[in-house]
Design a protein around this motif. Structure first.
Motif, PDB file in Angstrom:
ATOM      1  N   LEU A 153       9.184 -30.674  16.307  1.00  0.00           N
ATOM      2  CA  LEU A 153       8.420 -29.797  15.552  1.00  0.00           C
ATOM      3  C   LEU A 153       8.393 -30.450  14.390  1.00  0.00           C
ATOM      4  O   LEU A 153       8.799 -30.945  13.194  1.00  0.00           O
ATOM      5  CB  LEU A 153       9.968 -28.898  15.444  1.00  0.00           C
ATOM      6  CG  LEU A 153      10.163 -27.962  16.606  1.00  0.00           C
ATOM      7  CD1 LEU A 153      10.947 -27.339  16.034  1.00  0.00           C
ATOM      8  CD2 LEU A 153       8.979 -26.671  17.070  1.00  0.00           C
ATOM      9  N   TYR A 160       7.011 -29.445  10.080  1.00  0.00           N
ATOM     10  CA  TYR A 160       6.869 -27.920   9.617  1.00  0.00           C
ATOM     11  C   TYR A 160       6.149 -28.550   8.032  1.00  0.00           C
ATOM     12  O   TYR A 160       6.666 -29.347   7.824  1.00  0.00           O
ATOM     13  CB  TYR A 160       8.020 -27.082   8.607  1.00  0.00           C
ATOM     14  CG  TYR A 160       8.754 -26.816  10.238  1.00  0.00           C
ATOM     15  CD1 TYR A 160       8.411 -25.394  10.430  1.00  0.00           C
ATOM     16  CD2 TYR A 160       9.665 -27.311  10.987  1.00  0.00           C
ATOM     17  CE1 TYR A 160       9.220 -24.591  11.378  1.00  0.00           C
ATOM     18  CE2 TYR A 160      10.232 -27.314  12.220  1.00  0.00           C
ATOM     19  CZ  TYR A 160      10.362 -25.671  12.143  1.00  0.00           C
ATOM     20  OH  TYR A 160      10.836 -25.048  13.438  1.00  0.00           O
ATOM     21  N   SER A 161       5.125 -27.262   7.154  1.00  0.00           N
ATOM     22  CA  SER A 161       4.417 -27.419   6.407  1.00  0.00           C
ATOM     23  C   SER A 161       5.422 -27.000   5.383  1.00  0.00           C
ATOM     24  O   SER A 161       5.332 -25.311   5.803  1.00  0.00           O
ATOM     25  CB  SER A 161       3.260 -27.405   6.415  1.00  0.00           C
ATOM     26  OG  SER A 161       2.467 -27.225   4.661  1.00  0.00           O
ATOM     27  N   TYR A 162       5.715 -26.984   4.237  1.00  0.00           N
ATOM     28  CA  TYR A 162       6.394 -26.079   2.930  1.00  0.00           C
ATOM     29  C   TYR A 162       5.830 -26.044   1.924  1.00  0.00           C
ATOM     30  O   TYR A 162       5.514 -26.739   1.160  1.00  0.00           O
ATOM     31  CB  TYR A 162       7.571 -27.278   2.978  1.00  0.00           C
ATOM     32  CG  TYR A 162       9.005 -27.042   3.798  1.00  0.00           C
ATOM     33  CD1 TYR A 162       9.801 -26.670   3.900  1.00  0.00           C
ATOM     34  CD2 TYR A 162       8.997 -28.167   4.503  1.00  0.00           C
ATOM     35  CE1 TYR A 162      10.521 -26.422   4.802  1.00  0.00           C
ATOM     36  CE2 TYR A 162       9.608 -28.239   5.815  1.00  0.00           C
ATOM     37  CZ  TYR A 162      10.877 -27.941   5.364  1.00  0.00           C
ATOM     38  OH  TYR A 162      11.379 -27.867   6.435  1.00  0.00           O
ATOM     39  N   THR A 172      17.808 -26.602  11.771  1.00  0.00           N
ATOM     40  CA  THR A 172      17.881 -25.621  12.241  1.00  0.00           C
ATOM     41  C   THR A 172      18.755 -24.824  12.577  1.00  0.00           C
ATOM     42  O   THR A 172      20.281 -24.002  12.201  1.00  0.00           O
ATOM     43  CB  THR A 172      16.933 -24.828  13.055  1.00  0.00           C
ATOM     44  OG1 THR A 172      16.537 -26.408  14.233  1.00  0.00           O
ATOM     45  CG2 THR A 172      15.196 -24.610  12.705  1.00  0.00           C
ATOM     46  N   ARG A 195       8.422 -21.809   4.478  1.00  0.00           N
ATOM     47  CA  ARG A 195       7.671 -22.987   5.688  1.00  0.00           C
ATOM     48  C   ARG A 195       7.322 -22.382   6.729  1.00  0.00           C
ATOM     49  O   ARG A 195       7.217 -21.162   6.762  1.00  0.00           O
ATOM     50  CB  ARG A 195       9.105 -23.777   6.062  1.00  0.00           C
ATOM     51  CG  ARG A 195      10.123 -23.732   7.118  1.00  0.00           C
ATOM     52  CD  ARG A 195      11.237 -24.438   7.786  1.00  0.00           C
ATOM     53  NE  ARG A 195      11.510 -24.371   8.968  1.00  0.00           N
ATOM     54  CZ  ARG A 195      12.759 -24.333   9.680  1.00  0.00           C
ATOM     55  NH1 ARG A 195      12.739 -25.631   9.166  1.00  0.00           N
ATOM     56  NH2 ARG A 195      13.037 -23.885  10.514  1.00  0.00           N
ATOM     57  N   GLU A 196       6.338 -23.538   6.849  1.00  0.00           N
ATOM     58  CA  GLU A 196       4.966 -22.682   7.776  1.00  0.00           C
ATOM     59  C   GLU A 196       5.222 -23.807   9.278  1.00  0.00           C
ATOM     60  O   GLU A 196       5.131 -24.568   8.916  1.00  0.00           O
ATOM     61  CB  GLU A 196       3.673 -22.363   8.190  1.00  0.00           C
ATOM     62  CG  GLU A 196       2.353 -22.401   8.867  1.00  0.00           C
ATOM     63  CD  GLU A 196       1.511 -22.116   7.674  1.00  0.00           C
ATOM     64  OE1 GLU A 196       0.850 -21.999   8.900  1.00  0.00           O
ATOM     65  OE2 GLU A 196       1.312 -22.161   6.463  1.00  0.00           O
ATOM     66  N   LEU A 197       5.364 -23.546  10.525  1.00  0.00           N
ATOM     67  CA  LEU A 197       4.908 -23.904  11.719  1.00  0.00           C
ATOM     68  C   LEU A 197       3.551 -24.595  12.128  1.00  0.00           C
ATOM     69  O   LEU A 197       3.148 -23.757  12.146  1.00  0.00           O
ATOM     70  CB  LEU A 197       6.281 -24.103  13.335  1.00  0.00           C
ATOM     71  CG  LEU A 197       5.984 -24.203  14.390  1.00  0.00           C
ATOM     72  CD1 LEU A 197       7.076 -26.016  14.383  1.00  0.00           C
ATOM     73  CD2 LEU A 197       6.562 -23.717  15.459  1.00  0.00           C
ATOM     74  N   SER A 216       3.949 -28.381  17.397  1.00  0.00           N
ATOM     75  CA  SER A 216       5.010 -28.219  17.959  1.00  0.00           C
ATOM     76  C   SER A 216       4.796 -29.020  18.844  1.00  0.00           C
ATOM     77  O   SER A 216       4.019 -28.665  20.256  1.00  0.00           O
ATOM     78  CB  SER A 216       5.584 -26.799  18.326  1.00  0.00           C
ATOM     79  OG  SER A 216       6.370 -26.759  19.828  1.00  0.00           O
TER      80      SER A 216
END
Length: 838
Positions: free
Chosen positions: A347, A349-351, A373, A390-392, A395
């Motif tokens: 995964l 993520y962008s923060y 997580t 954060r944004e996924l 994946s």
């Protein structure tokens, strides 16, 4: 016999004393000559220096320190030293990244003015290019240390005259492979200080970087052999890839075999020696220790670093946080290798976030939503991050072996989580944070771009693209000018394509430090691709571009001297002449009933307005400009309004006379009707003034092809709609009055004629507007013909409809149009009490 013997002895003694005296005098002379000869240093015409490190001076001394004494001046003769250091034995040739270099260090330098030392390169026994010149000033001036990337040097001393005692120079040199950074990346091995078992050199400052692409390993080192000058030559060990990292170890002297292990995947060794005594040096052994997948790791903010999810354990949950750096405006994540089994997942993520109020240079971590997580224990020192959400963004779920597309974000951080359930899953990724990334489109006609490093060396692992696509349809070629170009030979590459993609023809490829003047493409778009590897970086490049346009742009229009213009203007001149004749006839027969009942004053105005309308065709010739665009709407608008308002005024008077039910007697004079005309004209002028002031019409250029174009008037649609709407309102008023007076006696009634005028205008509009719309605007000849002919036809038909019937009555039915003409009775309503004022 005794007498003879004594005499002989005396003679022998005298001779002996005389010889002793001469010998002593000869000794004194030799000693003096020796003193005179030693008063100036003496150097040989040419001397070869083959040691890897050595020293020489203007006295002619070389070798060990005891052979050097004070500088005793120099003779007026040229001296040459040829420095050819012997080659070193390759210890780690596969992994070493070392270039040949000779370093000159001047310890003393006092030369007379005019004396100088010249440093040349040398190859195959021949003198090469001049690398440096050091001139005397009459006092001591120590030149800067010179480092020359050559295998051989020539040092030429050229005195201007003999130098006194205390003048001269002394210089030491060192040659070999220990001069900057040696990158070592094999999994284990041994290396030395670089002198092949001999004594190491003086004044060395060498760096050995042991590093791995796998972020889950540490580095261990130990020294099977260690012999340095105690307390003068040192070896420093840093826990990282630069000298700003934590210092783990300082060693000097002998028999130091302490083992040292890094905390990360890099370890830097710095070997520093002084200017005097040297020893045998050191032998260092190293190995990488596999730690497996860490639960949590903040990666370095170095612009580009690889990391890997590789572990021997069956189950693992690993997390990485990738921060940007102060120079970054994006972060990019590339997957180099990928092999996920069932139930394994990656995964990304962008923060997002903002700097904290307390310190704009550092960021504070908000643990919620930022950390992995499940089953995670926060580190002792939270990371420098952000108040974050954060944004996924990616994946990846196993089983999969296909590499995904790069992840590119302008947010401040990227997070990567690797959840592994099987033993065989792994991946290798590279992230990059900097100014050069993916594809940048440059649209200026001129400009420059560079590798993104500014004054520093460029970043490793770059994959940068610049598409140069100037925002102009007239670009023929693009010229690239290389201000400088300095890259690692054979490993860092620039490719240039004649188009926006990698499928376009390749123009050139550059992969070494070289002088490039310029490149001129055969296309209007270029693609520049710059790729670098992980290890060594150089200054990079700075490139300017400029555009080459097609020949000067030609604007198409109908000029005054063109055949079309001459024909159309000739026709217009004939029409103006006929209109003047018509004006004369109307004026001459103004007292005839057919003219007098039509209000002669307004007939004059209508004919004059028609003549001025014919003159307006002059506005359609020559190159268009803003003034012409403004004059057209003013000229044509006022002419149309003047003609229509005169018709309305005339018809209004007839309507009031014959259709009024009032018994009040009033005179409808021409002055009153002129006020009506003025009212309509004022409205037209207000519309035109507002249009010109608020949305001034402009003249723009539209390209027809590479070398041709045409100008057109750009009118604001809202004002243009008001402009046409007002004309339509005048036509409706004319139609209404024509219908109201349709039953009036024909001698007074022009309702039918006005109807024909309106019909003529509407029909002409329905024919002309589609023609103007469908004929291409670049066909300036056809466009001009339509506009001029339309103006001529509308005005001619309007004047013809209004006055040809009157001319017919005047000249065909003359008997009914004499001054003593007995007009048949006219039925005027009894309720009408208006009198007509002519």
């Amino acid at each position: 016999g005794n007498h003879i013997s004594r005499t002989n002895i005396l003679i022998v003694q005298r001779v002996s004393w005389t010889m002793r005296t001469h010998i002593f005098k000869l000794y004194i002379i030799c000693l003096f000559l020796s003193f005179v000869n030693l008063s100036h240093g003496s150097c040989v015409a040419e001397k070869f220096m083959t040691n890897d490190a050595d020293k020489f001076d203007s006295n002619g001394a070389t070798g060990a320190i005891p052979s050097f004494g004070p500088l005793d001046g120099y003779e007026n003769s040229d001296c040459l030293w040829v420095i050819e250091p012997r080659p070193f034995i390759e210890e780690d040739e596969q992994n070493a990244t070392i270039a040949d270099q000779i370093t000159l260090i001047f310890e003393q330098f006092t030369l007379l003015e005019g004396s100088k030392i010249e440093v040349y390169s040398r190859s195959n026994g021949n003198r090469g290019t001049l690398l440096a010149t050091h001139k005397g000033t009459g006092s001591e001036t120590i030149p800067d240390i010179g480092r020359y990337d050559v295998e051989q040097l020539e040092v030429l001393f050229k005195p201007s005259k003999s130098g006194p005692s205390g003048f001269g120079f002394r210089v030491s040199y060192q040659g070999g492979k220990c001069f900057s950074t040696t990158a070592i990346r094999s999994t284990n091995g041994t290396f030395t200080n670089g002198n092949g078992g001999a004594l190491y050199s003086v004044r060395q400052n060498c760096l050995f970087l042991i590093t791995s692409n796998n972020s889950f390993v540490t580095v261990s080192i130990w020294f099977p052999s260690f012999d340095l000058e105690s307390n003068y030559d040192f070896l420093y060990v840093y826990d990282g890839d630069n000298t700003s990292a934590p210092l783990l170890l300082i060693q000097t002297g002998t028999n130091q075999t302490r083992n040292t292990t890094s905390t990360g995947s890099s370890l830097l060794i710095n070997f520093v020696t002084d200017k005097t005594i040297t020893q045998t040096g050191f032998v260092c052994s190293y190995k990488f220790n596999n730690q497996g997948c860490l639960k949590y790791k903040e990666l370095s903010s170095y612009p580009a670093v690889p990391f890997a999810g590789v572990t021997q354990t069956r189950k693992a949950q690993c997390s990485w946080l990738i921060p940007g750096n102060t120079r970054a405006n994006f972060i990019a994540l590339y997957f180099v290798e990928l092999s996920l089994m069932d139930s394994d997942e990656i995964l990304v993520y962008s923060y997002k976030g903002q700097p904290s109020d307390s310190d704009t240079d550092a960021y504070e971590l908000e643990l919620k939503g930022l950390l992995p997580t499940t089953n995670f224990t926060p580190p002792a020192n939270p990371l420098r991050v952000i108040n974050s959400s954060r944004e996924l963004v990616l994946s990846i779920k196993g089983p999969v072996r296909v590499l995904p597309s790069p992840v590119i974000t302008q947010d401040l951080f990227l997070g990567v989580e690797f959840m592994k359930m099987g033993k065989e899953s792994s991946f290798v990724s590279v992230y990059h944070a900097g100014e050069c990334i993916y594809t940048v489109t440059l649209t200026g006609l001129t400009g420059s771009f560079q590798d993104g490093s500014g004054d520093s060396v460029y970043d490793p692992l770059l994959r940068c693209r610049w598409v140069i696509a100037p925002d102009s349809d007239r670009i023929k070629q693009i010229r690239l000018v290389f201000n400088y170009f300095d890259v690692e030979e054979d490993f860092d590459t620039m490719s240039i394509y004649a188009g926006p993609t990698l499928l376009d023809p390749l123009i050139a490829t550059y992969d070494k430090n070289e002088t490039i003047d310029s490149i001129t493409s055969s296309s209007s778009v270029l693609l520049v691709v710059f790729s670098t590897d992980f290890s060594i970086q150089f200054q990079g490049f700075n490139i300017s571009w400029e555009t080459i346009e097609y020949d000067p742009f030609e604007i198409n229009y109908v000029d005054w001297g063109d055949v079309i213009a001459i024909v159309l203007l000739s026709i217009t001149a004939v029409l103006i002449l006929l209109s003047l004749v018509l004006l004369f006839i109307v004026y001459k027969y103004r007292t005839r009933p057919v003219i007098s009942f039509s209000s002669p004053l307004f007939c004059y105005i209508i004919i004059i307005a028609g003549i001025v309308g014919y003159v307006s065709v002059l506005l359609w010739f020559g190159e268009e400009n803003q003034l012409l665009c403004i004059l057209r709407i003013w000229w044509l608008g006022l002419i149309f309004t003047l003609i229509m308002s005169c018709l309305l005024a005339k018809t209004f008077r007839i309507n009031r006379i014959f259709n009024s039910k009032s018994f009040k007697i009033r005179i409808i004079s021409n002055i009153f009707l002129l006020r009506i005309v003025a009212f309509f004209l004022i409205i037209e002028i207000v519309i035109l003034v507002l249009w010109t002031a608020i949305e001034t019409p402009t003249s723009d250029v539209e390209t027809d092809d590479i070398s041709n174009g045409h100008r057109y008037c750009d009118y604001e649609i809202a004002f243009f709609a008001v402009y046409l709407g007002y004309k339509g309102l005048l036509i409706l008023c004319a139609v209404y009055l024509a219908i109201s007076t349709r039953n009036v006696e024909s001698e007074f009634n022009e309702a039918g004629l006005i109807g024909l005028v309106v019909y003529n205008i509407l029909l002409s509009t329905l024919i002309i507007v589609p023609l103007i719309y469908f004929i291409p605007e670049d066909n300036t000849d056809a466009q001009t013909i339509i506009r001029v002919v339309a103006t001529q036809v509308v005005i001619t038909l309007t004047l013809g409809i209004l006055f040809i019937p009157k001319l017919f009555v005047l000249f065909i039915k003359q008997k009914k149009n004499t001054n003593n003409f007995s007009m048949r009775p006219v039925s005027i309503p009894e309720t009408s009490a208006y009198s007509v004022g002519y």
